[in-house]
Design an enzyme around this catalytic site. Structure first.
Site, PDB file in Angstrom:
ATOM      1  N   ASP A  30      20.152  11.442  16.049  1.00 29.23           N
ATOM      2  CA  ASP A  30      21.311  10.920  16.779  1.00 29.23           C
ATOM      3  C   ASP A  30      21.333   9.399  16.667  1.00 29.23           C
ATOM      4  O   ASP A  30      20.294   8.742  16.795  1.00 29.23           O
ATOM      5  CB  ASP A  30      21.240  11.356  18.254  1.00 29.23           C
ATOM      6  CG  ASP A  30      22.571  11.199  18.969  1.00 29.23           C
ATOM      7  OD1 ASP A  30      23.164  12.220  19.348  1.00 29.23           O
ATOM      8  OD2 ASP A  30      23.021  10.044  19.148  1.00 29.23           O
ATOM      9  N   ILE A  31      22.523   8.857  16.474  1.00 28.24           N
ATOM     10  CA  ILE A  31      22.653   7.402  16.285  1.00 28.24           C
ATOM     11  C   ILE A  31      22.392   6.628  17.585  1.00 28.24           C
ATOM     12  O   ILE A  31      22.025   5.447  17.549  1.00 28.24           O
ATOM     13  CB  ILE A  31      24.055   7.081  15.701  1.00 28.24           C
ATOM     14  CG1 ILE A  31      24.043   5.783  14.922  1.00 28.24           C
ATOM     15  CG2 ILE A  31      25.134   7.089  16.768  1.00 28.24           C
ATOM     16  CD1 ILE A  31      25.264   5.594  14.036  1.00 28.24           C
ATOM     17  N   ASN A  86      27.009  20.616  24.292  1.00 25.97           N
ATOM     18  CA  ASN A  86      28.082  20.278  25.225  1.00 25.97           C
ATOM     19  C   ASN A  86      29.371  20.919  24.749  1.00 25.97           C
ATOM     20  O   ASN A  86      29.678  20.900  23.553  1.00 25.97           O
ATOM     21  CB  ASN A  86      28.248  18.755  25.316  1.00 25.97           C
ATOM     22  CG  ASN A  86      27.030  18.081  25.928  1.00 25.97           C
ATOM     23  OD1 ASN A  86      26.481  18.561  26.915  1.00 25.97           O
ATOM     24  ND2 ASN A  86      26.594  16.971  25.344  1.00 25.97           N
ATOM     25  N   GLY A  92      31.241  16.422  28.341  1.00 25.75           N
ATOM     26  CA  GLY A  92      31.114  15.203  27.549  1.00 25.75           C
ATOM     27  C   GLY A  92      31.029  15.437  26.053  1.00 25.75           C
ATOM     28  O   GLY A  92      30.508  14.589  25.330  1.00 25.75           O
ATOM     29  N   GLN A  93      31.562  16.583  25.583  1.00 26.65           N
ATOM     30  CA  GLN A  93      31.552  16.800  24.126  1.00 26.65           C
ATOM     31  C   GLN A  93      32.443  15.754  23.471  1.00 26.65           C
ATOM     32  O   GLN A  93      33.641  15.682  23.764  1.00 26.65           O
ATOM     33  CB  GLN A  93      32.054  18.211  23.773  1.00 26.65           C
ATOM     34  CG  GLN A  93      31.991  18.468  22.266  1.00 26.65           C
ATOM     35  CD  GLN A  93      32.488  19.858  21.864  1.00 26.65           C
ATOM     36  OE1 GLN A  93      33.021  20.597  22.685  1.00 26.65           O
ATOM     37  NE2 GLN A  93      32.303  20.194  20.599  1.00 26.65           N
ATOM     38  N   SER A  94      31.851  14.933  22.599  1.00 21.43           N
ATOM     39  CA  SER A  94      32.613  13.846  21.983  1.00 21.43           C
ATOM     40  C   SER A  94      32.887  14.095  20.507  1.00 21.43           C
ATOM     41  O   SER A  94      33.746  13.423  19.921  1.00 21.43           O
ATOM     42  CB  SER A  94      31.872  12.515  22.162  1.00 21.43           C
ATOM     43  OG  SER A  94      30.608  12.563  21.547  1.00 21.43           O
ATOM     44  N   HIS A  99      27.349  21.265  17.684  1.00 22.96           N
ATOM     45  CA  HIS A  99      26.050  20.622  17.452  1.00 22.96           C
ATOM     46  C   HIS A  99      25.158  20.877  18.650  1.00 22.96           C
ATOM     47  O   HIS A  99      25.621  20.945  19.789  1.00 22.96           O
ATOM     48  CB  HIS A  99      26.205  19.122  17.206  1.00 22.96           C
ATOM     49  CG  HIS A  99      26.999  18.398  18.253  1.00 22.96           C
ATOM     50  ND1 HIS A  99      28.368  18.447  18.310  1.00 22.96           N
ATOM     51  CD2 HIS A  99      26.606  17.605  19.280  1.00 22.96           C
ATOM     52  CE1 HIS A  99      28.789  17.730  19.339  1.00 22.96           C
ATOM     53  NE2 HIS A  99      27.736  17.206  19.949  1.00 22.96           N
ATOM     54  N   HIS A 101      21.715  19.451  20.614  1.00 17.33           N
ATOM     55  CA  HIS A 101      20.844  18.294  20.780  1.00 17.33           C
ATOM     56  C   HIS A 101      19.416  18.804  21.003  1.00 17.33           C
ATOM     57  O   HIS A 101      19.180  19.591  21.935  1.00 17.33           O
ATOM     58  CB  HIS A 101      21.230  17.484  22.026  1.00 17.33           C
ATOM     59  CG  HIS A 101      22.621  16.907  22.006  1.00 17.33           C
ATOM     60  ND1 HIS A 101      22.855  15.563  21.787  1.00 17.33           N
ATOM     61  CD2 HIS A 101      23.839  17.471  22.187  1.00 17.33           C
ATOM     62  CE1 HIS A 101      24.170  15.338  21.854  1.00 17.33           C
ATOM     63  NE2 HIS A 101      24.782  16.478  22.100  1.00 17.33           N
TER      64      HIS A 101
HETATM   65  P1  5GP Z   1      28.276  15.129  22.198  1.00 16.36           P
HETATM   66  O1  5GP Z   1      28.545  14.002  23.144  1.00 16.36           O
HETATM   67  O2  5GP Z   1      29.540  15.566  21.478  1.00 16.36           O
HETATM   68  O3  5GP Z   1      27.536  16.294  22.790  1.00 16.36           O
HETATM   69  O4  5GP Z   1      27.282  14.572  21.111  1.00 16.36           O
HETATM   70  C1  5GP Z   1      27.702  13.781  20.035  1.00 16.36           C
HETATM   71  C2  5GP Z   1      26.506  12.969  19.609  1.00 16.36           C
HETATM   72  O5  5GP Z   1      26.771  12.435  18.333  1.00 16.36           O
HETATM   73  C3  5GP Z   1      26.213  11.795  20.535  1.00 16.36           C
HETATM   74  O6  5GP Z   1      24.894  11.943  21.067  1.00 16.36           O
HETATM   75  C4  5GP Z   1      26.332  10.576  19.623  1.00 16.36           C
HETATM   76  O7  5GP Z   1      25.361   9.588  19.890  1.00 16.36           O
HETATM   77  C5  5GP Z   1      26.169  11.167  18.250  1.00 16.36           C
HETATM   78  N1  5GP Z   1      26.871  10.443  17.194  1.00 16.36           N
HETATM   79  C6  5GP Z   1      28.136   9.936  17.273  1.00 16.36           C
HETATM   80  N2  5GP Z   1      28.458   9.362  16.104  1.00 16.36           N
HETATM   81  C7  5GP Z   1      27.376   9.496  15.282  1.00 16.36           C
HETATM   82  C8  5GP Z   1      27.120   9.101  13.930  1.00 16.36           C
HETATM   83  O8  5GP Z   1      27.943   8.502  13.232  1.00 16.36           O
HETATM   84  N3  5GP Z   1      25.895   9.412  13.424  1.00 16.36           N
HETATM   85  C9  5GP Z   1      24.950  10.079  14.160  1.00 16.36           C
HETATM   86  N4  5GP Z   1      23.778  10.336  13.559  1.00 16.36           N
HETATM   87  N5  5GP Z   1      25.176  10.475  15.426  1.00 16.36           N
HETATM   88  C10 5GP Z   1      26.377  10.186  15.977  1.00 16.36           C
END
Ligand code: 5GP
Ligand code: ZN
Length: 113
Positions: A30-31, A86, A92-94, A99, A101
């Site tokens: 994760d970034i 998520n 908070g799914q972004s 995916h 975690h």
């Molecule tokens: P969500 O919030 O949808 O459950 O998780 C999305 C995850 O993707 C977040 O933890 C965020 O830090 C990660 N993320 C967003 N953009 C990037 C990216 O460009 N590269 C990587 N490796 N992770 C990313």
């Protein structure tokens, strides 16, 4: 899927720190890590979220979980870890590409925020 960040990572169009890949799944760091170890595990095929899974996805889902367990072992998370997905805005799914975690390396609070 056009304009899907994780499809672009799967396609190699956006760089990522990949820790495992096979025919069905990709795992990368994760970034913005929320724990000393924070890996995202995704199906190569675009599936928006857990809410869209069908029985046809059974084997890829099993592979995702087995990959999580093996990475946890390889990363030395013998003290425990969390494996979460998520779904939707309240969670908070972004990124709208399924995916999971894998989080570990510190004590994780429960319930999550
Ligand atoms: P969500 O919030 O949808 O459950 O998780 C999305 C995850 O993707 C977040 O933890 C965020 O830090 C990660 N993320 C967003 N953009 C990037 C990216 O460009 N590269 C990587 N490796 N992770 C990313
Ligand atoms: Zn996608």
């Amino acid at each position: 899927m056009d304009n899907c960040l994780f499809c672009k990572i799967v396609a190699g169009e956006i760089p990522a720190d990949i820790v495992y890949q096979d025919h069905d799944v990709l795992a990368f760091r994760d970034i913005h890590p929320q724990a000393p170890q924070h890996i995202l595990i995704v199906p190569r095929r675009h599936i928006p979220s857990m809410a869209d899974l069908t029985l046809e996805d059974s084997s890829v889902l099993a592979r995702i979980f087995m990959t999580g367990a093996r990475l946890a072992r390889d990363l030395g998370l013998e003290n425990g870890y969390r494996f979460v997905t998520n779904v939707g805005p309240d969670a908070g799914q972004s990124v709208l590409h399924l995916h999971f975690h894998l989080l570990g390396g510190r004590r994780l609070g429960w319930p999550p925020g």
